[in-house]
Design a protein around this motif. Sequence first.
Motif, PDB file in Angstrom:
ATOM      1  N   HIS A  78       0.834  -1.207   0.000  1.00 41.09           N
ATOM      2  CA  HIS A  78       0.000   0.000   0.000  1.00 41.09           C
ATOM      3  C   HIS A  78       0.874   1.265   0.000  1.00 41.09           C
ATOM      4  O   HIS A  78       0.649   2.201  -0.769  1.00 41.09           O
ATOM      5  N   LEU A  79       1.897   1.265   0.861  1.00 37.25           N
ATOM      6  CA  LEU A  79       2.778   2.436   0.922  1.00 37.25           C
ATOM      7  C   LEU A  79       3.538   2.608  -0.391  1.00 37.25           C
ATOM      8  O   LEU A  79       3.681   3.714  -0.913  1.00 37.25           O
ATOM      9  N   THR A  80       4.031   1.485  -0.920  1.00 35.20           N
ATOM     10  CA  THR A  80       4.804   1.540  -2.162  1.00 35.20           C
ATOM     11  C   THR A  80       3.934   2.092  -3.298  1.00 35.20           C
ATOM     12  O   THR A  80       4.382   2.905  -4.100  1.00 35.20           O
ATOM     13  N   ASP A  81       2.666   1.670  -3.340  1.00 39.33           N
ATOM     14  CA  ASP A  81       1.749   2.177  -4.374  1.00 39.33           C
ATOM     15  C   ASP A  81       1.567   3.691  -4.271  1.00 39.33           C
ATOM     16  O   ASP A  81       1.244   4.353  -5.249  1.00 39.33           O
ATOM     17  N   LEU A  82       1.731   4.215  -3.059  1.00 38.46           N
ATOM     18  CA  LEU A  82       1.604   5.666  -2.884  1.00 38.46           C
ATOM     19  C   LEU A  82       2.925   6.386  -3.177  1.00 38.46           C
ATOM     20  O   LEU A  82       3.036   7.591  -2.990  1.00 38.46           O
ATOM     21  N   GLY A  83       3.957   5.608  -3.549  1.00 30.66           N
ATOM     22  CA  GLY A  83       5.239   6.220  -3.892  1.00 30.66           C
ATOM     23  C   GLY A  83       6.243   6.222  -2.750  1.00 30.66           C
ATOM     24  O   GLY A  83       7.340   6.780  -2.875  1.00 30.66           O
ATOM     25  N   VAL A  84       5.890   5.606  -1.605  1.00 27.92           N
ATOM     26  CA  VAL A  84       6.838   5.565  -0.473  1.00 27.92           C
ATOM     27  C   VAL A  84       7.879   4.480  -0.738  1.00 27.92           C
ATOM     28  O   VAL A  84       7.528   3.365  -1.141  1.00 27.92           O
ATOM     29  N   GLU A  85       9.150   4.836  -0.524  1.00 26.92           N
ATOM     30  CA  GLU A  85      10.223   3.839  -0.669  1.00 26.92           C
ATOM     31  C   GLU A  85      10.428   3.217   0.714  1.00 26.92           C
ATOM     32  O   GLU A  85      10.758   3.931   1.658  1.00 26.92           O
ATOM     33  N   VAL A  86      10.199   1.927   0.814  1.00 31.47           N
ATOM     34  CA  VAL A  86      10.288   1.284   2.143  1.00 31.47           C
ATOM     35  C   VAL A  86      11.580   0.474   2.232  1.00 31.47           C
ATOM     36  O   VAL A  86      11.852  -0.367   1.367  1.00 31.47           O
ATOM     37  N   SER A 141      -7.332   6.005  -2.206  1.00 33.30           N
ATOM     38  CA  SER A 141      -6.602   4.874  -1.641  1.00 33.30           C
ATOM     39  C   SER A 141      -6.963   4.613  -0.191  1.00 33.30           C
ATOM     40  O   SER A 141      -6.144   4.733   0.697  1.00 33.30           O
ATOM     41  N   PRO A 142      -8.245   4.265   0.072  1.00 33.83           N
ATOM     42  CA  PRO A 142      -8.572   3.927   1.447  1.00 33.83           C
ATOM     43  C   PRO A 142      -7.859   2.650   1.876  1.00 33.83           C
ATOM     44  O   PRO A 142      -7.632   1.771   1.027  1.00 33.83           O
ATOM     45  N   ALA A 191      -7.094 -14.874   1.379  1.00 36.52           N
ATOM     46  CA  ALA A 191      -6.350 -13.750   0.801  1.00 36.52           C
ATOM     47  C   ALA A 191      -6.834 -13.509  -0.617  1.00 36.52           C
ATOM     48  O   ALA A 191      -7.115 -14.450  -1.358  1.00 36.52           O
ATOM     49  N   ASP A 192      -6.941 -12.256  -0.992  1.00 36.53           N
ATOM     50  CA  ASP A 192      -7.290 -11.897  -2.360  1.00 36.53           C
ATOM     51  C   ASP A 192      -6.261 -10.866  -2.822  1.00 36.53           C
ATOM     52  O   ASP A 192      -6.356  -9.682  -2.488  1.00 36.53           O
ATOM     53  N   ALA A 193      -5.269 -11.355  -3.571  1.00 33.97           N
ATOM     54  CA  ALA A 193      -4.142 -10.494  -3.935  1.00 33.97           C
ATOM     55  C   ALA A 193      -4.595  -9.337  -4.828  1.00 33.97           C
ATOM     56  O   ALA A 193      -4.094  -8.222  -4.719  1.00 33.97           O
ATOM     57  N   THR A 194      -5.580  -9.595  -5.686  1.00 35.43           N
ATOM     58  CA  THR A 194      -6.003  -8.535  -6.619  1.00 35.43           C
ATOM     59  C   THR A 194      -6.629  -7.371  -5.862  1.00 35.43           C
ATOM     60  O   THR A 194      -6.342  -6.217  -6.128  1.00 35.43           O
ATOM     61  N   ARG A 195      -7.490  -7.696  -4.916  1.00 39.80           N
ATOM     62  CA  ARG A 195      -8.172  -6.633  -4.165  1.00 39.80           C
ATOM     63  C   ARG A 195      -7.342  -6.150  -2.980  1.00 39.80           C
ATOM     64  O   ARG A 195      -7.719  -5.193  -2.300  1.00 39.80           O
ATOM     65  N   GLY A 196      -6.240  -6.827  -2.718  1.00 37.60           N
ATOM     66  CA  GLY A 196      -5.385  -6.419  -1.600  1.00 37.60           C
ATOM     67  C   GLY A 196      -6.046  -6.685  -0.264  1.00 37.60           C
ATOM     68  O   GLY A 196      -5.831  -5.960   0.705  1.00 37.60           O
ATOM     69  N   THR A 197      -6.893  -7.729  -0.188  1.00 40.74           N
ATOM     70  CA  THR A 197      -7.525  -8.017   1.100  1.00 40.74           C
ATOM     71  C   THR A 197      -6.945  -9.302   1.688  1.00 40.74           C
ATOM     72  O   THR A 197      -6.464 -10.181   0.951  1.00 40.74           O
ATOM     73  N   GLY A 255      -6.331 -12.418  15.439  1.00 37.70           N
ATOM     74  CA  GLY A 255      -6.690 -12.325  14.028  1.00 37.70           C
ATOM     75  C   GLY A 255      -6.199 -11.032  13.432  1.00 37.70           C
ATOM     76  O   GLY A 255      -5.814 -10.098  14.150  1.00 37.70           O
ATOM     77  N   VAL A 256      -6.201 -11.004  12.119  1.00 37.23           N
ATOM     78  CA  VAL A 256      -5.807  -9.790  11.426  1.00 37.23           C
ATOM     79  C   VAL A 256      -6.648  -9.681  10.153  1.00 37.23           C
ATOM     80  O   VAL A 256      -6.896 -10.673   9.480  1.00 37.23           O
ATOM     81  N   LEU A 257      -7.134  -8.482   9.901  1.00 45.46           N
ATOM     82  CA  LEU A 257      -7.953  -8.224   8.719  1.00 45.46           C
ATOM     83  C   LEU A 257      -7.376  -7.023   7.997  1.00 45.46           C
ATOM     84  O   LEU A 257      -7.098  -6.002   8.626  1.00 45.46           O
ATOM     85  N   VAL A 258      -7.182  -7.149   6.712  1.00 47.69           N
ATOM     86  CA  VAL A 258      -6.690  -6.011   5.939  1.00 47.69           C
ATOM     87  C   VAL A 258      -7.637  -5.809   4.773  1.00 47.69           C
ATOM     88  O   VAL A 258      -7.991  -6.761   4.077  1.00 47.69           O
ATOM     89  N   GLY A 259      -8.036  -4.562   4.546  1.00 43.48           N
ATOM     90  CA  GLY A 259      -8.816  -4.217   3.358  1.00 43.48           C
ATOM     91  C   GLY A 259     -10.302  -4.404   3.530  1.00 43.48           C
ATOM     92  O   GLY A 259     -11.075  -3.596   3.048  1.00 43.48           O
ATOM     93  N   GLU A 260     -10.744  -5.443   4.209  1.00 47.60           N
ATOM     94  CA  GLU A 260     -12.173  -5.688   4.383  1.00 47.60           C
ATOM     95  C   GLU A 260     -12.449  -5.940   5.847  1.00 47.60           C
ATOM     96  O   GLU A 260     -12.111  -6.988   6.388  1.00 47.60           O
ATOM     97  N   LEU A 261     -13.073  -4.945   6.468  1.00 47.27           N
ATOM     98  CA  LEU A 261     -13.251  -5.034   7.915  1.00 47.27           C
ATOM     99  C   LEU A 261     -14.688  -5.339   8.330  1.00 47.27           C
ATOM    100  O   LEU A 261     -15.036  -5.199   9.495  1.00 47.27           O
ATOM    101  N   GLY A 262     -15.507  -5.782   7.377  1.00 45.46           N
ATOM    102  CA  GLY A 262     -16.914  -6.017   7.681  1.00 45.46           C
ATOM    103  C   GLY A 262     -17.134  -6.998   8.823  1.00 45.46           C
ATOM    104  O   GLY A 262     -18.101  -6.895   9.558  1.00 45.46           O
TER     105      GLY A 262
END
Length: 405
Positions: A192-200, A324-325, A346-352, A366-373
Amino acid sequence: MTSNERVVVIGTGLAGVRLARRLGELGTPALLIGEEEHRPYNRVLLAEVLAGRYSPEVIALPAPAELRRGRVTGIDRDERTVACADGSVIAYDRLVLATGSNPVLPPLRGLFTEDHELPAGVHAFRTMDDCLGLSKAVRPGVKAVVVGGGLLGVSAARALALRGAQVVLAQQSERLMERQLDPAASGLVRRHLTDLGVEVHTECRVRDVRCVGGAVRSVEMADGYALDADLVVVACGVHPRVGLAQTAGLDVRKGIVVDDELRTSDPYIHAIGDCAQHDGVLYGLATPALEQADALAELLAGDPTARYTGTRSLTRLTLTGQDSPFDLAAFGETEALPGDDVVQLADATRGTYRKVVVRDDRLVGGVLVGELGTVGALARAWEGAEPLPSDGGPLLHLLTNDGGS
Ligand SMILES: Cc1cc2nc3c(=O)[nH]c(=O)nc-3n(C[C@H](O)[C@H](O)[C@H](O)COP(=O)(O)OP(=O)(O)OC[C@H]3O[C@@H](n4cnc5c(N)ncnc54)[C@H](O)[C@@H]3O)c2cc1C
């Protein structure tokens, strides 16, 4: 406590303000003393101010009735008074320390000027002043280095990138937010950070801060590699602010030690929020600070049965941005031990990414990324610590049923 006793609260952060507000509602007004110039505000939302999404006014907390600006410099436990930096002395019957945390400033060469100040361009990320200072300095194209890849560093890097800065994030350990996230979720945060241009950069230790004419110019890594920097954010964690308590002779370990009545080793002094250590635990998070404030308000307002017995706290990070939520939530143990059951989607395309860890029929993390429903249902199952039905079906249901969202 009798109804005409005077409650004095030091600190106008989340814990102090919540306590004063609840006490006001329960008919026991308190005097709140805080050193920050600004109206009390919700610190958790500072990154949104830095990202330009909210103005400082939006994150202001409802101001309690009796609020006094100033720094408390000492406690006289025999006289039951506190001394303030302006020379005034204030009497209390009950004192509450809600002094929060200070940022950790690691021993980097060049991090302090001769006057023990941070050089121009170097900022911590804890207060509204830090946030406004950073906000003033950030412009499109500015070179920013964020030191630290925990929750704070990730929030700061993202906010600066959304403001157009060229951001490098240097993280000493092997992945981002390692305290909360497992490797897969951590990888999604990185993406997510890299997509925003952050160099990690991970496994990357910053050694030096280089300045010219009192202003930062570059940051040097342990391997000698140098990064140009107009701005540096030090986001290397926090430590509880315990100086007042220590000088007053209260029992302090990592934080100010409190019991289930949030009482320190002096029965007339309480501590809540980031500065307090309850049952060996230092939380450093918003929910426990608020729950401690609520429990103490009940106690001080005359309910002798009220107690604080700990918080099973969920870490939630919501990074909203127009295009980019990014949402994530983590609770309990996110990495399995041998013998644990793990359910992972995991859904790599949706980043979830969704994962839960089950031990002896109990949800342990547990851990949830992208979909917190599903986060509410999962958190309830975790908090309740009830045995899960053994066929696994309901667990999968918990993971996948997004309640229509
Ligand atoms: C950028 C950022 C993002 C965060 N994001 C999250 C998140 O997503 N989720 C989460 O759970 N937590 C988050 N946190 C942590 C959360 O903000 C803290 O856990 C919470 O603010 C603790 O509240 P508190 O009242 O104990 O302390 P604080 O909010 O630190 O308030 C303490 C106050 O006391 C004042 N004070 C201290 N000493 C004195 C003195 N001697 N005299 C007068 N005043 C004094 C301080 O100036 C300060 O205003 C974040 C923190 C930051 C900085």
